[in-house]
Each structure stands twice: as structure tokens, then as C-alpha cells.
Design an enzyme around this catalytic site. Structure first.
Site, PDB file in Angstrom:
ATOM      1  CG  ASP A  84      -1.107   1.026  15.320  1.00 57.46           C
ATOM      2  OD1 ASP A  84      -1.099   0.225  14.501  1.00 57.46           O
ATOM      3  OD2 ASP A  84      -1.655   1.399  15.555  1.00 57.46           O
TER       4      ASP A  84
ATOM      5  CD  GLU B  94       6.687  13.549  10.162  1.00 57.49           C
ATOM      6  OE1 GLU B  94       8.164  14.101   9.787  1.00 57.49           O
ATOM      7  OE2 GLU B  94       5.950  13.130  11.329  1.00 57.49           O
TER       8      GLU B  94
ATOM      9  CB  THR C 174      -0.467  -0.136   1.389  1.00 63.81           C
ATOM     10  OG1 THR C 174      -1.505  -1.291   1.115  1.00 63.81           O
ATOM     11  CG2 THR C 174      -1.609   0.849   1.061  1.00 63.81           C
TER      12      THR C 174
ATOM     13  N   GLY D  86       0.191   8.744   9.940  1.00 67.69           N
ATOM     14  CA  GLY D  86       0.490   8.509   8.851  1.00 67.69           C
ATOM     15  C   GLY D  86       0.866   9.860   7.826  1.00 67.69           C
TER      16      GLY D  86
ATOM     17  CE  LYS E 142       1.696   0.317  14.252  1.00 73.81           C
ATOM     18  NZ  LYS E 142       1.223  -0.101  12.994  1.00 73.81           N
TER      19      LYS E 142
ATOM     20  CB  VAL F 232       4.082   8.693  14.197  1.00 72.56           C
ATOM     21  CG1 VAL F 232       2.917   9.207  15.778  1.00 72.56           C
ATOM     22  CG2 VAL F 232       5.173   7.491  15.302  1.00 72.56           C
TER      23      VAL F 232
ATOM     24  CE  LYS G 143       0.173   4.031  14.518  1.00 68.85           C
ATOM     25  NZ  LYS G 143      -1.164   3.861  14.095  1.00 68.85           N
TER      26      LYS G 143
END
Lengths: 430, 430
Positions: free
Chosen positions: B202, B130, B14, B135, B106, B133, B206
Site C-alpha cells: 500500500d 489528491e 466509506t 487521506g 491509489k 495519497v 503511494k
């Protein structure tokens, strides 16, 4: 490699005092981050004897700007003196003598930014101006770096804290404009002369800076369509609320193949829009990028320490570049020709509030004016009016061009008087 | 100076597809910005024959990671393959061979970030992350540069789009958890196995990355107190609403002289808090800095193009450094020792929802448990309960320590059963 970085500070007002404070309080952090100490060596003040809020060594003060600009031991000049001509001259001189420059001056950057950035490029010096727009919000950096890979197609900002504070008070506490302005003045959000805030000029300057950067082109102050808060009539805020909108002073710019349009005006903003819940003196900038979609940055738009935070972040960036000897390596040249969209290709929905004589046939006369101009209507609502024999009508259009909008307003003369009119942004009509 | 920059892309899922797309579509812009072309030279794919969404030259594809890692003509390795061990090894190898690295991973950065950043420093290479975390939100850059001059004292984030989407649907459309999760899965927001999202893991990863950076220290995954969505009981969302709060899965970290506390859990967030109006799959990070005050960044937390925007912004930063020959000059070493706050110095307000037998004296028995633990109560409200002979009680505490909160819950055993309990953030109690 340098073993110390020396700063000349032009101005010790609200922002300058904040800068001195942060540099002193965070001395250790900065030393850790950069590996060398950063020291304020000279400070331009207006009056030698005035008692200073900062704990700076009194020997650093001078009232002679040339003593700072001619000092070849200074690495970075921080311009927080305000004003236009003197500040511009100082920035020019600093760059020409090979110094890095950090400024918080939106007036200078809106008017002479393109010229000064070219000079910085030519002199291979940094010219940073994060604090010139939206105080503590790192918006310049986000446009330059964070969204560097995206094509920005629109940008909307609540970039004037004074007007946002006033509108919030008017909406949430049903204050009058005068009372809200008085409170803004009392709290120090509004200047003694608030005209550049309430007339939209302050926001227009910021939109010039942001739009130039976002679209890599030269936008001028004259390109911005500006309408001030005085356009807002009694009852308009309630009207906005009734239809699912919030009245906000919004700077808005858009770009497509035909060009750019930039405006600052009170608008009807859909309540679901992220900017609609930005209240009080806060600022926010909403960006739509082709790839990233919608993002928003929110924070304090003014104030001594927030603005100083941005100035000091710029100082740190200049320091890093100094230590790596890579100052002035950003190419600031605009990538695109300046093409401003004509009125007939700026599309929006509009809100029209009209006063008509309450007589047979007036509605058909009205709607025929819209239809003559091909301005298709989404709804027509009668508002209970005050005066006998008169009726107030609210008309919401579908997307029409600004030219159509203006033509309709013109054609309405003689049939209706226009109480107020606004652009609508966002979706809902309740 | 280099006249071209060559990229090796590890992964064409993706995010990888988005990166390839942006680099191709914005080729001209990038060339203008950097002065040299940026080209994808090699792409690691799992299967050679699978049809590619991108319009990349088929010759760039390889299934052999070493062909990319050993290629000395590549300047930047972009790791978007996912997973932990393989990705970590690839990043290490790339850095050791002097390549710049951009990663969106991440999991790797939360677990091995400190180690890998030290390696990057030692090898004088860039390691940018970058996209790991939130998007499309440039939060890493904002913490590193935009707020570089400030001392951050707290950071709160809605950093998991799946759980935020589910909670929004549950609140606004009164959906059940199961239906909301099914819709999130259908729309591609939730993975086939959503456990790392809904359990908070998740988001915890982050928060490790953000907190380490914000406080310049080493935060570990074990340091994060994690409670998942399964803690939320029927009626809790309505309860939150009743008192002026919104239930949100929030990652929260704070720092003071005593140390750091980091948590991810469903909390009662005051409606007036800027994070409370962050809805659907959107992410936002709220930062409180000593000088700047409150700021918030809002945007898409996931998705092919938003995440790729962040990756490409990192690629541009690495390219700029390559052209100036200043890669790896950021010092990543943590400034502060890792000190995690004990339970008895983490203060918060709490919401307790209890079920008791509806009998004489139960309220006094209950309140004496709170008072024994010096947990002062703001309000006690009886909720009409379902079962006969039972009563549901809502207790809102003033600020108490987490230790007090835990002691109270323990002491309640035998007197009341705890239906649910949450931390309260923000101000209002209606």
C-alpha cells in the site's frame, strides 16, 4: 496566447535576491511547466552602484519605481521591498494598471489585505501573498485550496521563528533569554531591533492574515490579544516541563457560533501536541477542520530561499492564470460578518504562579477568591520559594473564561502577587 | 457561464458517504465560494435497497454504471468505488466523454496514473487525485503548486496509518505485533486482510504516485524496493531506542544526478527527525527541496471525512476550472526520463544484528568481512544473548552502498546468522 511572461521585481534584498536566483536556476523547469519563458525585465534597487549578488543583466536595474509601475510590458509585479505605505501604494498602482501582483509583505497584508484583495477582485487581477506568512510553508494555498471543502474551527501557529528559536535554546540548552536572543541575532534570525518579534506583533500580523482566510471574515490587528515574551519569568519554563508542557509562543485562533478569538502569547502547550516538538527557528501551523480533523504544516518560516520559494510558486500561479486568461477570478469577499468573542466566552485552562506570605489561613483565603469567581481548580501545588516567610503557589484551573481569569487576578491583589500566568493548551497535567 | 454543476458519484462506501455528507453540509459555503450550486445528481450503488447513511434523494441511486457514464448532463465524475480494472475503465470512459474526473483510488493511480493523466491531457479534462495519497493531507497540491518552484531532492513519508499505528503501540505500550494488529483491526484502521498494509505494498503505491510527481518522471511499482513488517524481530524496537532511533515504516525516495531510488521498509529513524514523532494512525510526508529546505505535512491518512475532504477539495478545483472553462490545462507530461539508481550508488548507514558462536577469533573474522567489502564500521557492540555459547553482535556502519550491504550479508553466511538489518536515516547514534 502569450509567448513570454515579464516580471518587474520591486526590491533586491534578502527575498528579492532569492527570487531572482530561483527564477534563473529553474528557468528550464519553469519553461517546461508553463510552456513559455519567464523573465525578470526590471528590478527596483535603492542604489545603482551597489554590487549585486545576483547575476542579473545590469540593464534591468532602476532606482525609479515609476519606471516599473508604468511599464505596460510587465505582466507581474513582485513586491519584496518591505515597509508599509510605499509598498501598499505600489501594489495599488500595479493592480490599477492591470498587472498581477505577488507580495511577501505581511505588514501590508495584515493592515490592508482586505482592501487590497477587494481592489484585486475589482480590477480582475491576481494578488497572491503566500510568502507573507510562514516563509516556505504553503499555508495560504492549503487554506484556500487544500482544505477548501472544510470548515476550520481552530488554527494554531508557531509563526515567528525568532521567538521559537529563543525558547528552544532556553529549554534545551538552559540558556538565558539574553544569550538566546544574542545567538538568534548572530545567526540572522532576529533583527537588530527584535521588538516586533519578541513582543508578538509580528506573529499577530500573521494570525490576522491566516484567521481572515481560515474563517472567511475580516480580522483586524486590534482584534488580536497579544502578550510578549517579557511575560515569561525565571523558572516558568521549568514549571511548564514539570507539568508535562512546553512553553511556546503560539498564535491561536478559534471559531464557533459565538464568534472568533485570536491571540498571540506564550502558552503552556501539552507535550503531546504536534506543535510542541517544533523546535529552533522552524515554523508550523496546526489546523483543526470539522471534517479533516487535525493537520499540521511544518517548515522554514523565514530565510532568503524558503521565502523566495513561496514567492516563485505564486509567480507560477499568476503565470498559469495569465496563460489561461483567468486572472482575478477568485472571489475574496468575506463570507461572514466579523464577530469577535467577548472575554466571558473565551474558555481555557490557566496556570497561575503566585507569591504569598507564608501565614496561617492564606491558602483558604486564596481558594475562596477562586471559588467566589466560580473558577474551579484542578490542582494547587506549593513550590519551595526563595524568600523566607514567603511561599510560592502554583494553581492550575479547569476550563474557565478569560473574564473569570482576569477577575481572579484582580481579586488576588492584596492577598498574593502574581508572578506569572499562562493559558494552557492541550491535555496533559502530569 | 454554467449556473449549476452536476456530479456523478461512483461508489457510496466509506469515502463516498463522506463526500455526500460534506457536499450537503457545506452547500452554502460552496455556493458562496463558487457562485453556483454543486449538486450530486447520480450515485452508483451496489444494491438499491440497502439503507443509505446519507440523506440523498433516493432517486439519484442507480446500480448501472453506464447510466452515469453516459449521462451528458454530468460535469464531474467522482470515482470512489475502489478496485482496479472497473475503476480504470470508468475513469477512461468519463474522460473520453469530456467529463472532469476526481478519484481517490491509489491502486489505479499507482498502476495507470501516467497513462490516465496523458489521456486527461489529450481530452483536455481534469483528473485530480489528491485523496489517493495520505487521506486528508493536501500533499499532491503542495507538490504541484506550493513547491512548484523548487527542485525536490528527497521525500519521505509515513503513508500507511495501519503500520504506523501498530509500531506506535509496540513502542509506547510494549504491545506484541499480534495484539497491536488486532487493535488496529478493531478500530477499523486495518482491513480484514491487512497484508497490503503490513507488507508495504500500500505504501509503495503511494510512493509511486508521490515520487512521479515530485521528480516529474515516471516511477513504476517495480522500481520500489519493498520490505514488510515481518522483517522486524523481537527486540529490534528496543535496539532502535537504545541507539536514539525509532523504528518506522517509511517510504523514502531520493533523486540526484545519477537517478532516483524509492523504497518502503522499516527503518531506524533518528528521534530528532520530524517524522519520528508522527504517531498512531497519523500520516506525514517530509519533503526536502533545494530552496525551501525541509518541510513536512502532517494529518490523518485515512478515514471517511478526512479522505472526503480531499475529494471535495478536488471537486472544488474542477468546479473552478469548469466555471473558467480551463479544464485540463495542466501539462502532466513527465519532464525527465525514468532513471532508477543501481544498488551500488544507493548510500545509507546500516544496522546489522548478528548471531555468532561465542568463540575466539569470531570478531576478527566478522570485521574482516566488512573490511573486505570496504564497509566501514561506526560501532560494534556485543548484546547479551539468550543461547549459551552464542553471542549477539550489533554493527552500525558508516555510509555504504546498498550493494556493499548486500555483499556483506552474503559473505557473512557461515560465519554469522543475520537476525535483522535496517537502513538508518537521520543523524544520532547515542
Amino acid at each position: 496566447m502569450k509567448n513570454e511572461i515579464s516580471i518587474g521585481l520591486l526590491g533586491l534584498g534578502t527575498v528579492g535576491t532569492g527570487v531572482a536566483k530561483i527564477l534563473q536556476q529553474h528557468q528550464q523547469d519553469l519553461h517546461h511547466k508553463l510552456g513559455v519563458p519567464v523573465t525578470i525585465k526590471k528590478v527596483l534597487v535603492r542604489n545603482h552602484n551597489k554590487e549585486r549578488l545576483s547575476s542579473l543583466d545590469p540593464n534591468v536595474f532602476t532606482t525609479d519605481i515609476q519606471e516599473i509601475l508604468n511599464d505596460s510590458s510587465l505582466d507581474i509585479i513582485v513586491e519584496v521591498m518591505g515597509g508599509i505605505d510605499g509598498a501598499k501604494k505600489a501594489i495599488e498602482e500595479a493592480l490599477k494598471s492591470g498587472k498581477q501582483v505577488v507580495t511577501a509583505n505581511k505588514d501590508v497584508m495584515a493592515e490592508y489585505g482586505h482592501e487590497l484583495l477587494k481592489l484585486a477582485d475589482a480590477e480582475k487581477c491576481d494578488l497572491f501573498y503566500e510568502a507573507s506568512v510562514a516563509g516556505g510553508i504553503p499555508i495560504i494555498r492549503t487554506l484556500e485550496d487544500g482544505l477548501a471543502s472544510d470548515r476550520i474551527s481552530s488554527l494554531m501557529g508557531i509563526v515567528n521563528g525568532t521567538t521559537n528559536f529563543i525558547l528552544t535554546k532556553m529549554k534545551k540548552e538552559k540558556m538565558s533569554y539574553e544569550d538566546a536572543l544574542a545567538e538568534a541575532t548572530k545567526l540572522g534570525y532576529a533583527e537588530a531591533d527584535p521588538s516586533s518579534d519578541v513582543d508578538g506583533v509580528d506573529a499577530a500580523r500573521k494570525m490576522v492574515i491566516l484567521s481572515s482566510l481560515a474563517y472567511s471574515t475580516e480580522v483586524h490587528l486590534d482584534d488580536v490579544l497579544v502578550r510578549g515574551m517579557k511575560e515569561i519569568q525565571d523558572g516558568d519554563l521549568e514549571m511548564a516541563e514539570k507539568f508535562g508542557y512546553t512553553m511556546k509562543m503560539v498564535g491561536s485562533s478559534k471559531k464557533d457560533e459565538e464568534g472568533i478569538e485570536v491571540s498571540v502569547e506564550p502558552i503552556f502547550l501539552a507535550n503531546s501536541h504536534p506543535l510542541a516538538s517544533v523546535n529552533n527557528e522552524f515554523n508550523a501551523v496546526y489546523i483543526y477542520g470539522d471534517a479533516v480533523g487535525e493537520t499540521m504544516l511544518y517548515g522554514p518560516g523565514a530565510g532568503s530561499l524558503p521565502t523566495a520559494t513561496s514567492v516563485v510558486s505564486d509567480i507560477i500561479a499568476a503565470c498559469r492564470n495569465l496563460l489561461m486568461e483567468v486572472n482575478g477570478k477568485r472571489m475574496h469577499s468575506a463570507q461572514h460578518e466579523r464577530v469577535i468573542k467577548p472575554e466571558n466566552s473565551r474558555y481555557s485552562k490557566y496556570f497561575h504562579r503566585l507569591l504569598v506570605n507564608d501565614e496561617v489561613g492564606v491558602l483558604s483565603k486564596l481558594t475562596s477568591i477562586y471559588s467566589k469567581n466560580s473558577a474551579s481548580l484542578q490542582s494547587v501545588i506549593q513550590n519551595p520559594a526563595g524568600q523566607e516567610g514567603q511561599a510560592e503557589l502554583i494553581l492550575l484551573t479547569h476550563q474557565i473564561s478569560r473574564q473569570q481569569h482576569l477577575d481572579v487576578l484582580k481579586d488576588l491583589e492584596g492577598t498574593a502577587s502574581v508572578i506569572s500566568h499562562y493559558r494552557i493548551e492541550g491535555e496533559e497535567t502530569a
